[in-house]
Motif scaffolding. Structure first.
Motif, PDB file in Angstrom:
ATOM      1  N   ILE A 149       0.825  -1.212   0.000  1.00  8.26           N
ATOM      2  CA  ILE A 149       0.000   0.000   0.000  1.00  8.26           C
ATOM      3  C   ILE A 149       0.859   1.262   0.000  1.00  8.26           C
ATOM      4  CG2 ILE A 149      -1.567   1.376   1.426  1.00  8.26           C
ATOM      5  CD1 ILE A 149      -3.058  -1.143   2.090  1.00  8.26           C
ATOM      6  N   GLU A 150       1.900   1.290   0.849  1.00  8.00           N
ATOM      7  CA  GLU A 150       2.752   2.488   0.902  1.00  8.00           C
ATOM      8  C   GLU A 150       3.388   2.782  -0.446  1.00  8.00           C
ATOM      9  OE1 GLU A 150       5.024   3.992   4.492  1.00  8.00           O
ATOM     10  OE2 GLU A 150       5.112   1.826   4.770  1.00  8.00           O
ATOM     11  N   SER A 151       3.903   1.752  -1.099  1.00  9.81           N
ATOM     12  CA  SER A 151       4.545   1.943  -2.400  1.00  9.81           C
ATOM     13  C   SER A 151       3.544   2.444  -3.432  1.00  9.81           C
ATOM     14  CB  SER A 151       5.176   0.630  -2.877  1.00  9.81           C
ATOM     15  OG  SER A 151       5.745   0.782  -4.161  1.00  9.81           O
ATOM     16  N   GLU A 152       2.309   1.929  -3.393  1.00  7.35           N
ATOM     17  CA  GLU A 152       1.288   2.361  -4.344  1.00  7.35           C
ATOM     18  C   GLU A 152       0.907   3.816  -4.121  1.00  7.35           C
ATOM     19  OE1 GLU A 152      -0.104   0.985  -6.976  1.00  7.35           O
ATOM     20  OE2 GLU A 152       1.140  -0.801  -6.790  1.00  7.35           O
ATOM     21  N   LEU A 153       0.767   4.202  -2.881  1.00 12.82           N
ATOM     22  CA  LEU A 153       0.329   5.567  -2.582  1.00 12.82           C
ATOM     23  C   LEU A 153       1.443   6.596  -2.753  1.00 12.82           C
ATOM     24  CD1 LEU A 153      -1.908   5.058   0.583  1.00 12.82           C
ATOM     25  CD2 LEU A 153      -2.673   5.695  -1.707  1.00 12.82           C
ATOM     26  N   TYR A 154       2.644   6.288  -2.257  1.00 21.09           N
ATOM     27  CA  TYR A 154       3.700   7.300  -2.183  1.00 21.09           C
ATOM     28  C   TYR A 154       4.880   7.021  -3.112  1.00 21.09           C
ATOM     29  CZ  TYR A 154       0.990   7.407   2.109  1.00 21.09           C
ATOM     30  OH  TYR A 154      -0.048   7.410   2.993  1.00 21.09           O
ATOM     31  N   GLY A 155       4.914   5.830  -3.738  1.00 21.83           N
ATOM     32  CA  GLY A 155       6.054   5.481  -4.576  1.00 21.83           C
ATOM     33  C   GLY A 155       7.217   4.970  -3.743  1.00 21.83           C
ATOM     34  N   HIS A 156       8.292   4.574  -4.412  1.00 22.16           N
ATOM     35  CA  HIS A 156       9.475   4.108  -3.684  1.00 22.16           C
ATOM     36  C   HIS A 156      10.740   4.473  -4.449  1.00 22.16           C
ATOM     37  CE1 HIS A 156       8.486   0.438  -6.208  1.00 22.16           C
ATOM     38  NE2 HIS A 156       9.748   0.678  -6.574  1.00 22.16           N
ATOM     39  N   ARG A 208      14.712   3.519  -5.643  1.00 24.86           N
ATOM     40  CA  ARG A 208      15.444   2.336  -6.075  1.00 24.86           C
ATOM     41  C   ARG A 208      16.170   1.711  -4.878  1.00 24.86           C
ATOM     42  NH1 ARG A 208      20.317   2.275 -10.623  1.00 24.86           N
ATOM     43  NH2 ARG A 208      20.703   0.018 -10.550  1.00 24.86           N
ATOM     44  N   GLY A 209      16.035   0.399  -4.736  1.00 25.92           N
ATOM     45  CA  GLY A 209      16.695  -0.309  -3.650  1.00 25.92           C
ATOM     46  C   GLY A 209      15.969  -0.237  -2.325  1.00 25.92           C
ATOM     47  N   ALA A 210      14.745   0.330  -2.317  1.00 26.80           N
ATOM     48  CA  ALA A 210      14.012   0.470  -1.048  1.00 26.80           C
ATOM     49  C   ALA A 210      13.670  -0.891  -0.450  1.00 26.80           C
ATOM     50  CB  ALA A 210      12.741   1.286  -1.266  1.00 26.80           C
ATOM     51  N   PHE A 211      13.472  -1.885  -1.304  1.00 24.43           N
ATOM     52  CA  PHE A 211      13.176  -3.241  -0.841  1.00 24.43           C
ATOM     53  C   PHE A 211      13.540  -4.200  -1.970  1.00 24.43           C
ATOM     54  CE2 PHE A 211       9.313  -1.090  -2.259  1.00 24.43           C
ATOM     55  CZ  PHE A 211       8.929  -1.869  -3.346  1.00 24.43           C
ATOM     56  N   ARG A 221       9.927   4.462  -8.358  1.00 26.78           N
ATOM     57  CA  ARG A 221       8.543   4.401  -8.837  1.00 26.78           C
ATOM     58  C   ARG A 221       7.759   5.571  -8.271  1.00 26.78           C
ATOM     59  NH1 ARG A 221       3.969  -0.397  -8.273  1.00 26.78           N
ATOM     60  NH2 ARG A 221       2.300   0.823  -9.194  1.00 26.78           N
ATOM     61  N   ILE A 222       6.967   6.216  -9.118  1.00 24.00           N
ATOM     62  CA  ILE A 222       6.119   7.333  -8.693  1.00 24.00           C
ATOM     63  C   ILE A 222       4.802   6.776  -8.166  1.00 24.00           C
ATOM     64  CG2 ILE A 222       4.933   9.429  -9.441  1.00 24.00           C
ATOM     65  CD1 ILE A 222       7.978   9.616  -9.411  1.00 24.00           C
ATOM     66  N   GLY A 223       4.378   7.241  -6.998  1.00 25.11           N
ATOM     67  CA  GLY A 223       3.139   6.770  -6.384  1.00 25.11           C
ATOM     68  C   GLY A 223       1.925   7.559  -6.843  1.00 25.11           C
ATOM     69  N   ARG A 224       0.763   7.148  -6.348  1.00 24.64           N
ATOM     70  CA  ARG A 224      -0.495   7.745  -6.794  1.00 24.64           C
ATOM     71  C   ARG A 224      -0.626   9.204  -6.366  1.00 24.64           C
ATOM     72  NH1 ARG A 224      -3.786   3.399  -8.436  1.00 24.64           N
ATOM     73  NH2 ARG A 224      -2.353   1.652  -8.784  1.00 24.64           N
ATOM     74  N   PHE A 225      -0.084   9.565  -5.195  1.00 22.92           N
ATOM     75  CA  PHE A 225      -0.148  10.964  -4.774  1.00 22.92           C
ATOM     76  C   PHE A 225       0.560  11.861  -5.787  1.00 22.92           C
ATOM     77  CE2 PHE A 225      -1.709   9.807  -0.588  1.00 22.92           C
ATOM     78  CZ  PHE A 225      -2.361  10.952  -0.163  1.00 22.92           C
ATOM     79  N   GLU A 226       1.739  11.434  -6.243  1.00 20.95           N
ATOM     80  CA  GLU A 226       2.477  12.242  -7.229  1.00 20.95           C
ATOM     81  C   GLU A 226       1.787  12.236  -8.589  1.00 20.95           C
ATOM     82  OE1 GLU A 226       7.001  12.492  -7.170  1.00 20.95           O
ATOM     83  OE2 GLU A 226       6.643  10.680  -5.982  1.00 20.95           O
ATOM     84  N   GLU A 271       7.075  11.243   2.015  1.00 24.84           N
ATOM     85  CA  GLU A 271       8.334  10.737   1.472  1.00 24.84           C
ATOM     86  C   GLU A 271       8.062   9.411   0.775  1.00 24.84           C
ATOM     87  OE1 GLU A 271       8.325  11.443   4.990  1.00 24.84           O
ATOM     88  OE2 GLU A 271       8.787  13.524   4.424  1.00 24.84           O
ATOM     89  N   ARG A 272       8.755   9.163  -0.315  1.00 24.82           N
ATOM     90  CA  ARG A 272       8.657   7.864  -0.963  1.00 24.82           C
ATOM     91  C   ARG A 272       9.235   6.792  -0.034  1.00 24.82           C
ATOM     92  NH1 ARG A 272      11.308  10.988  -4.874  1.00 24.82           N
ATOM     93  NH2 ARG A 272       9.856  11.997  -6.325  1.00 24.82           N
ATOM     94  N   VAL A 273       8.805   5.561  -0.211  1.00 28.00           N
ATOM     95  CA  VAL A 273       9.345   4.450   0.578  1.00 28.00           C
ATOM     96  C   VAL A 273      10.840   4.330   0.293  1.00 28.00           C
ATOM     97  CG1 VAL A 273       9.256   1.977   1.019  1.00 28.00           C
ATOM     98  CG2 VAL A 273       7.144   3.238   0.536  1.00 28.00           C
ATOM     99  N   GLY A 274      11.627   4.342   1.366  1.00 26.51           N
ATOM    100  CA  GLY A 274      13.074   4.253   1.220  1.00 26.51           C
ATOM    101  C   GLY A 274      13.740   5.574   0.922  1.00 26.51           C
ATOM    102  N   GLY A 275      12.998   6.673   0.913  1.00 32.41           N
ATOM    103  CA  GLY A 275      13.558   7.983   0.594  1.00 32.41           C
ATOM    104  C   GLY A 275      13.497   8.939   1.775  1.00 32.41           C
TER     105      GLY A 275
END
Length: 448
Positions: free
Chosen positions: A207-214, A216-219, A226-231, A264-268
């Protein structure tokens, strides 16, 4: 612009005036409605920003006095209201308020609203401003003349004139998606993206990745940013469908993104601005989930600023004839169809637990099975499995449901073959199936 701040809370009044003056506006203040009227008698203002609840004269009365012509009827009014005061916000919009903002808010949250108003009042407004929605436009997009639907349409008109968050509340299949799209299409954000998120579709860890993006290398498997839905929805509308299905552990970050308009994006670590308008839908009473401890109360109040309660089809059966005609035109496209008056009457006998979605699929089946002629007998043959299933104790609901699906599938295959004169390729194309899948289905039901 010349702006008048009206609020009995001195700290908010002074700090907001200072911040607006720093933006280049000419600002004056008043402590209540009566003092505001005195200021308006002395000089004209472009905008009045007024609190709803104040001593002596409240914000709603001040709004009515301004709009009724006693003081500067051309002056635009923005209302400040506390969470939970949905009815007051609705009343203010009906009385002519330009928009409203919910307390507590950061002073800078008011800046985009004022910029939009300034653009509307400026010389390029005719070219750049989104047109005001009309009752005729909304009525054309949403079928139904019942009292319940009239209330829904009125609320939609109010929602299109403001940037406030909207909560759509109704059973599955009542048309929440269509209403969300209608609000966006007639709002000032209509030229920007409309992005839908099905909150029930993604497992908790995605869910976090879909909403906020992630980043590279976050998981494991995150090979690129990746750009999330908010962006993706930046500047436009983010529609959170079935928001009641978002797990509790992810609600705090969603609250921050909505409240502070940053994430913040996941891992960012880089903060990303979130200039989006939120429309959320729910099939459950969120206050019950708050009481159960599965939904955050503060998130609920952030989402439930303007609420539209969409009635189930069983509570507006007078709309079924017009709905059936509208849906059949969509199903038939440019081909002819005929529905008997008795068939329309048969549609109103059913309670439609699946609402408009169930009505649509029932009409689609009967249109195909009836070779474009829909009779009452055919309608009843397609809707009787539902009450039979609910009233039958010896059969399980799951077993009855599967049998109904298989019966319907077999009838669609037979109808498609009949319409295609036995040509399997043409029948498969008519149903949108691959020829190989169509042949497999025929073999399954002994129709090959």
């Amino acid at each position: 612009m010349r702006i008048l701040i009206v609020d009995d809370e001195k700290i908010k009044r002074v700090t907001l005036a200072d911040d607006l003056a720093a933006q280049g506006h000419e600002v004056d203040t008043a402590a209540d409605g009566e003092e505001a009227l005195e200021r308006l008698r002395g000089r004209p203002f472009d905008v009045v920003v007024a609190d709803v609840k104040m001593p002596r004269m409240d914000g709603l009365e001040l709004l009515r006095r301004i709009k009724q012509g006693e003081q500067a009827p051309a002056t635009e009014v923005i209302m400040m209201t506390a969470y939970g005061s949905i009815q007051l916000a609705v009343e203010s919009m009906k009385a002519g308020a330009y928009d409203f903002i919910t307390k507590p808010f950061r002073n800078e949250d008011l800046f985009p609203l004022l910029a939009r108003l300034e653009e509307k009042r400026g010389p390029t407004a005719v070219r750049t401003a989104a047109p005001e929605p009309t009752a005729v436009e909304v009525d054309r997009e949403l079928v139904g003349r019942s009292a319940a639907m009239s209330r829904v349409k009125k609320m939609i008109e109010i929602c299109t004139r403001t940037d406030a968050n909207v909560l759509l509340w109704g059973e599955t299949g009542v048309g929440k998606d269509l209403i969300a799209q209608t609000i966006h299409r007639h709002s000032h954000r209509r030229e920007k993206p409309y992005v839908k998120v099905g909150c029930t579709l993604f497992p908790s860890h995605l869910i976090e990745s879909e909403l906020y993006g992630h980043e590279r290398g976050a998981f494991t498997g995150a090979e690129q940013r990746r750009i999330g839905r908010f962006e993706l929805a930046q500047g436009g509308t983010l529609y959170l469908d079935d928001v009641d299905d978002i797990p509790l552990e992810h609600q705090a970050k969603l609250l921050r993104a909505i409240e502070e308009k940053v994430f913040e994006r996941v891992g960012g670590t880089e903060s990303v601005q979130a200039d989006v308008r939120i429309i959320a839908s729910t099939k459950r009473n969120l206050l019950e989930k708050v009481g159960e401890g599965t939904f955050r109360e503060d998130l609920y109040y952030r989402l439930d600023v303007l609420r539209i309660c969409i009635p189930p089809l069983r509570e507006r059966k007078e709309d079924i004839p017009a709905l059936a005609e509208h849906l059949l035109r969509r199903i038939a496209k440019d081909r002819p169809f005929r529905i008997e008056p008795d068939a329309v009457a048969a549609l109103t006998e059913h309670d439609w637990p699946g609402n408009i979605r169930e009505l649509y699929h029932t009409l689609e089946r009967t249109y195909l099975l009836g070779s474009e002629h829909i009779s009452a007998e055919l309608i009843r043959s397609q809707i009787t499995p539902w009450p039979e299933r609910n009233g039958r104790g010896a059969r399980s609901a799951a077993g009855s449901f599967q049998e109904t699906i298989e019966q319907t599938e077999r009838e669609l295959l037979e109808a498609a073959l009949r319409e295609a004169g036995g040509n399997k390729s043409a029948a498969a194309a008519a149903l949108g199936m691959k020829p190989s899948t169509f042949r497999d289905k025929l073999a399954k039901y002994g129709l090959g």
